[in-house]
Structure formats: C-alpha cells, structure tokens
Write a protein that holds these residues in place. Sequence first.
Motif, PDB file in Angstrom:
ATOM      1  N   LEU A  11     -13.961  42.411 -30.269  1.00  0.00           N
ATOM      2  CA  LEU A  11     -14.124  41.678 -31.516  1.00  0.00           C
ATOM      3  C   LEU A  11     -13.592  40.255 -31.369  1.00  0.00           C
ATOM      4  O   LEU A  11     -14.217  39.280 -31.792  1.00  0.00           O
ATOM      5  CB  LEU A  11     -13.376  42.405 -32.639  1.00  0.00           C
ATOM      6  CG  LEU A  11     -13.644  41.884 -34.053  1.00  0.00           C
ATOM      7  CD1 LEU A  11     -15.035  42.287 -34.506  1.00  0.00           C
ATOM      8  CD2 LEU A  11     -12.594  42.416 -35.023  1.00  0.00           C
ATOM      9  N   LEU A  12     -12.422  40.139 -30.763  1.00  0.00           N
ATOM     10  CA  LEU A  12     -11.799  38.826 -30.598  1.00  0.00           C
ATOM     11  C   LEU A  12     -12.284  38.140 -29.326  1.00  0.00           C
ATOM     12  O   LEU A  12     -11.935  37.000 -29.055  1.00  0.00           O
ATOM     13  CB  LEU A  12     -10.272  38.965 -30.548  1.00  0.00           C
ATOM     14  CG  LEU A  12      -9.643  39.607 -31.782  1.00  0.00           C
ATOM     15  CD1 LEU A  12      -8.145  39.819 -31.572  1.00  0.00           C
ATOM     16  CD2 LEU A  12      -9.893  38.747 -33.018  1.00  0.00           C
ATOM     17  N   GLY A  13     -13.081  38.875 -28.547  1.00  0.00           N
ATOM     18  CA  GLY A  13     -13.614  38.286 -27.337  1.00  0.00           C
ATOM     19  C   GLY A  13     -12.576  38.061 -26.261  1.00  0.00           C
ATOM     20  O   GLY A  13     -12.752  37.245 -25.370  1.00  0.00           O
ATOM     21  N   ILE A  14     -11.433  38.735 -26.375  1.00  0.00           N
ATOM     22  CA  ILE A  14     -10.447  38.618 -25.306  1.00  0.00           C
ATOM     23  C   ILE A  14     -10.202  40.001 -24.716  1.00  0.00           C
ATOM     24  O   ILE A  14     -10.351  41.010 -25.399  1.00  0.00           O
ATOM     25  CB  ILE A  14      -9.092  38.043 -25.797  1.00  0.00           C
ATOM     26  CG1 ILE A  14      -8.718  38.669 -27.142  1.00  0.00           C
ATOM     27  CG2 ILE A  14      -9.142  36.535 -25.883  1.00  0.00           C
ATOM     28  CD1 ILE A  14      -7.329  38.336 -27.607  1.00  0.00           C
ATOM     29  N   ASP A  15      -9.809  40.000 -23.441  1.00  0.00           N
ATOM     30  CA  ASP A  15      -9.579  41.277 -22.801  1.00  0.00           C
ATOM     31  C   ASP A  15      -8.094  41.589 -22.849  1.00  0.00           C
ATOM     32  O   ASP A  15      -7.296  40.989 -22.141  1.00  0.00           O
ATOM     33  CB  ASP A  15     -10.063  41.188 -21.339  1.00  0.00           C
ATOM     34  CG  ASP A  15     -10.054  42.563 -20.705  1.00  0.00           C
ATOM     35  OD1 ASP A  15     -10.107  43.554 -21.465  1.00  0.00           O
ATOM     36  OD2 ASP A  15      -9.979  42.643 -19.471  1.00  0.00           O
ATOM     37  N   ILE A  16      -7.736  42.508 -23.766  1.00  0.00           N
ATOM     38  CA  ILE A  16      -6.319  42.857 -23.852  1.00  0.00           C
ATOM     39  C   ILE A  16      -6.031  43.974 -22.865  1.00  0.00           C
ATOM     40  O   ILE A  16      -6.623  45.051 -22.932  1.00  0.00           O
ATOM     41  CB  ILE A  16      -5.925  43.291 -25.284  1.00  0.00           C
ATOM     42  CG1 ILE A  16      -6.370  42.220 -26.288  1.00  0.00           C
ATOM     43  CG2 ILE A  16      -4.427  43.496 -25.373  1.00  0.00           C
ATOM     44  CD1 ILE A  16      -6.079  42.582 -27.732  1.00  0.00           C
ATOM     45  N   ASP A  17      -5.151  43.679 -21.961  1.00  0.00           N
ATOM     46  CA  ASP A  17      -4.750  44.613 -20.920  1.00  0.00           C
ATOM     47  C   ASP A  17      -4.175  45.886 -21.554  1.00  0.00           C
ATOM     48  O   ASP A  17      -3.556  45.852 -22.619  1.00  0.00           O
ATOM     49  CB  ASP A  17      -3.704  43.887 -20.067  1.00  0.00           C
ATOM     50  CG  ASP A  17      -3.058  44.812 -19.075  1.00  0.00           C
ATOM     51  OD1 ASP A  17      -3.787  45.280 -18.193  1.00  0.00           O
ATOM     52  OD2 ASP A  17      -1.843  45.076 -19.208  1.00  0.00           O
ATOM     53  N   GLY A  18      -4.405  47.016 -20.894  1.00  0.00           N
ATOM     54  CA  GLY A  18      -3.952  48.296 -21.442  1.00  0.00           C
ATOM     55  C   GLY A  18      -2.465  48.337 -21.719  1.00  0.00           C
ATOM     56  O   GLY A  18      -2.025  48.803 -22.770  1.00  0.00           O
ATOM     57  N   GLU A  19      -1.707  47.795 -20.785  1.00  0.00           N
ATOM     58  CA  GLU A  19      -0.265  47.850 -20.960  1.00  0.00           C
ATOM     59  C   GLU A  19       0.179  46.966 -22.124  1.00  0.00           C
ATOM     60  O   GLU A  19       1.084  47.334 -22.895  1.00  0.00           O
ATOM     61  CB  GLU A  19       0.421  47.413 -19.663  1.00  0.00           C
ATOM     62  CG  GLU A  19       1.747  48.111 -19.458  1.00  0.00           C
ATOM     63  CD  GLU A  19       2.352  47.793 -18.100  1.00  0.00           C
ATOM     64  OE1 GLU A  19       1.615  47.858 -17.086  1.00  0.00           O
ATOM     65  OE2 GLU A  19       3.548  47.470 -18.055  1.00  0.00           O
TER      66      GLU A  19
END
Lengths: 225, 251
Positions: free
Chosen positions: A84-92
């Motif tokens: 949605l925000l177009g950013i890749d949030i890392d799992g950790e």
Amino acid sequence: MQNSGIRVLFEGSNFERLLGGLLVTIEIAFISIIIGVVLGTIMGLLRTLNSRPLKAILRLYLEAFRIIPILVWLYVVHFGFSPLLGIDIDGEVTAILVFSLWGAAEIGDIVRGGLESLPRHQLESGKALGLGTRQLYRYILIPQAVRRMLPGAINLATRMVKTTSLVVLIGVIEVVKIGQQIIELGVIKAPTASFWVYGFIFILYFLVCYPLSRLSKRAERRWQN
Amino acid sequence: MTHPEEILLEIEGLEKSFGDRKVLEGINLQVGKGEVIVILGPSGCGKSTFLRCLNGLEPVQAGRIHYRSQDLAKPDVDFREVRQHIGMVFQNYELFPHMTVIENILLGPLKVQKRSRDEAQRQAEQLLERVGLLDRKDAYPRQLSGGQKQRIAIVRALCMNPEIMLFDEVTASLDPEMVREVLEVILGLAKQGMTMLIVTHEMGFARSVGDRIVFMDQGKICEISSPEQFFTSPSTERAQHFLDIFQYDKL
Ligand SMILES: Nc1ncnc2c1ncn2[C@@H]1O[C@H](COP(=O)(O)OP(=O)(O)OP(=O)(O)O)[C@@H](O)[C@H]1O
Ligand SMILES: [Mg+2]
C-alpha cells in the motif's frame, strides 16, 4: 536410530545456527520491550489524566491488540501496508513494529494500573511530613509504582518471547524456522531428527522464559504489601 | 493548664465547606504551649476536617489561624515549612511499605530538613528506644503489627521535632489489645509537655490525657471544659446526649 537423530543437532554449524535463531527471537522481544516501555509509560500517564476522549482512544488502542490476534497484525503490516505504501518493510522490522505497539498498549495498561492503585493516604502521609511534589514523586510514588508494575512487565516480556514464534510466518528466520530447515535436510538420514531439534528448541524457550517467570514471581512475593 | 501563659496557636472564625456543604462553621480556639486538647464529637461533625485545616491538607474558606506570626488560612502559606512544626498522625496515616522502619523515619529529617544522617539517626534511635521498637528498625512495615506501625508512625512524626502534634483517631483501626501501647506513647508525650490536639473515641484516654475537652457538633464548637466537668456534668444537652450514647455503646 536415536543416536543419529541427536547427532543432527551438532552436524556442521547447526548448533550455532539454532542459537543464532534464538538471538533473533530475543532481539525482537528485547527491542520491542524497550520501545514498548517508553511508549507505554507515556500512554499510561496520559490515561491517568482526566481527558475522556484521550482515555477512550487509548482504551480502544489497547483493546485492538487484545482482541485482534498478533498474527493478523503481522500480516496486515507486512502484506497489507508494505504494498500500500509502496515500501518493502523487512520482516524483522515489521515484527519489531508490531511487538512494540503491542508492548506499548500492555505496558500502558500496567502503568495506569500502577499509578491509579496508589492509595491517597500514602500521598497525604508524605505531605504531612513536609515533602514537596517532586519529592513525593521521587521517594514515594515512583518507587512504589515501579514495584507494582515490574511483575506485569516481566510477564509481558515472557509472552513476547513466546509469541515471536509467529514471525516465521512473515518470513523472519528465527529459531523455529532454522529448526525446520535443519529438520528438512536431516530427516532423510535421521527420521527422529524432528524430535531432537524441536526438543532442543523446547529447552531453549524454557531456558529463556523460566528465569523471567521466576523473577516475576519473586518480585511479586517480595514487594507484595 | 486552663490559662496557659503562651498562646501557640489561635484559631478565629474558621470556616470550611466542601462545595455547597458547610463542614466547619466558625471555629474559635486558643491552644497554649504544652496544652493537650482533646476534641470529641459525633461522627461527621468535622473533627478530622478541623485538624486537616491546621496543617494545610484542606484549604479553608474563611477565618484565621495564627501560628508563628503567620496566618495559615491565607492561600500563600508555605505548608512544607509549616508541616515541619505541626506534625500529624491520622488513622490512615501510613508508613511507606517500600522502606524499612528507619528509612521511613529518616525520610523527612534528611530530605525535607536536610539534617545530617548521623544526628538524625541518633535521634531516631532514641525515639525508637522510647517506644520499645529499636530492635525493629530494619524491619519492613508489613512485618509489623498494627500497634507497632502506629507507634513507628508517631516516631516518624516526632523525629521532625514538631512544636505541635495533631492526632486523629490513631487507634481507631487497631485491635483492642494494641490500643493501649499506642495511647501510652501519647500519654508519655503529654507528660513531656508536648502541645497536642487529639481526636479520639477512647473516653477514658480523653479524660486522663486532656487539659481541656473541646466538644464539637455539626461543624461548631459547643462546649469547652475541663475533663472533670465534661465527663461528670457537661453544660450542653448535646454533649450529655453524646456521652449517653457512648455509655450505651459500651454495654
Ligand atoms: N473530601 C471531602 N469531600 C466532601 N465532603 C467531605 C470530605 N471530607 C469530609 N467530608 C464531609 O465533611 C463532614 C465532616 O467530616 P469529618 O471527616 O471532618 O468528620 P469527623 O468528625 O472526623 O467524623 P468521624 O468521627 O466519623 O471521623 C462529613 O459530613 C463528611 O462527609
Ligand atoms: Mg474523622
């Protein structure tokens, strides 16, 4: 057969890998607790103020974490917000974010409870001795509030350590995930590998959580009034 | 001591309300140095409120409280200073549960009065000795009986070297067998000449400790007399009624 199963644990760097995975688990829980305590203390203080809307919002916030499973929160942030925000949030990072917000909600409740349960007489007794407002906080209110909150906070830390096992599902490589990887490779040679690997993880969790739970019991007993 | 030479505390026309409710309606009282005043009266007549006004735990609406060339009824009084001279122990006056007995006692002398630890500690131990509790100085409040706690609470207040002590039903929540040990401490203070205002429901104690009995009803002082006179032939009907009820209660 059993022998070969237990050997899987020590093959190659398996043992270190498992401990490394445990470290990820502890790291997520530890950082989240620290952030949770800071945010939670602020929220707890806000909840003791006499603002109805503020109280309602923070109450709702707490309930949101109590009612909605943590797994759903992890999915919403990781698979929902990231695109949605177009950013890749890392799992950790996702995990720390969700656990911190959860910690803040629970710690906020603990802080509020600790402050509200302080008897009025304690304050008046301090006042009658001539203590000023800052001294009342420093010598009477805060030390007692902290003692009251500590068991609850440690308890929360234990729950967090346990709940981190869910982060496997958003792709974080922590102790359970590493265990699965080791089993997948070793199970052909040693069918009992899964027993030994999971047994070992079982003990690891126990070694981390048991001292915490003992600590909270002791704090409770020592400081109960 | 009906006509003390030196007036320590003088209260004139003191009025106090909670919201619309008048609780004290013009209290006048002079307290002489070394005098022991016992305040009696039915529940809700304003005894506690009166004492609380004297050390600023309740703000007042009208009247004057002369003490040390100050008027404690004025809003700008520094009560932190005043409370070092007017000590108070009340029924729910509590020890701090996270501190030992000696830490409880030294908190005020060290942090409020900034006295030296050695000197304060010496005084604290002397006082503890006097109430027979020196051996409990490192105990925590939860390890003490109710009567012991209340004696420590009195020591804690005394260690500030107050000029006046206010006692509000300090034995009310104690088991009967512990009442005596606490009252004896207060009797000892009276013998030493401590100025005190005491609210109590122990009539025998009131009679033996008091220089004057102040009888209150509905926020007013109805009668001030010597203990002898008050307990044998009170001059007001209300006081007589109060004593009758008390005798009845005792049966
Ligand atoms: N904080 C408060 N807010 C409102 N009303 C109060 C408050 N404190 C006391 N009152 C009222 O003021 C009146 C006097 O109370 P106070 O506690 O002084 O009575 P008392 O003579 O000490 O009674 P008791 O013998 O039961 O201790 C009572 O009617 C009480 O309900
Ligand atoms: Mg009272």
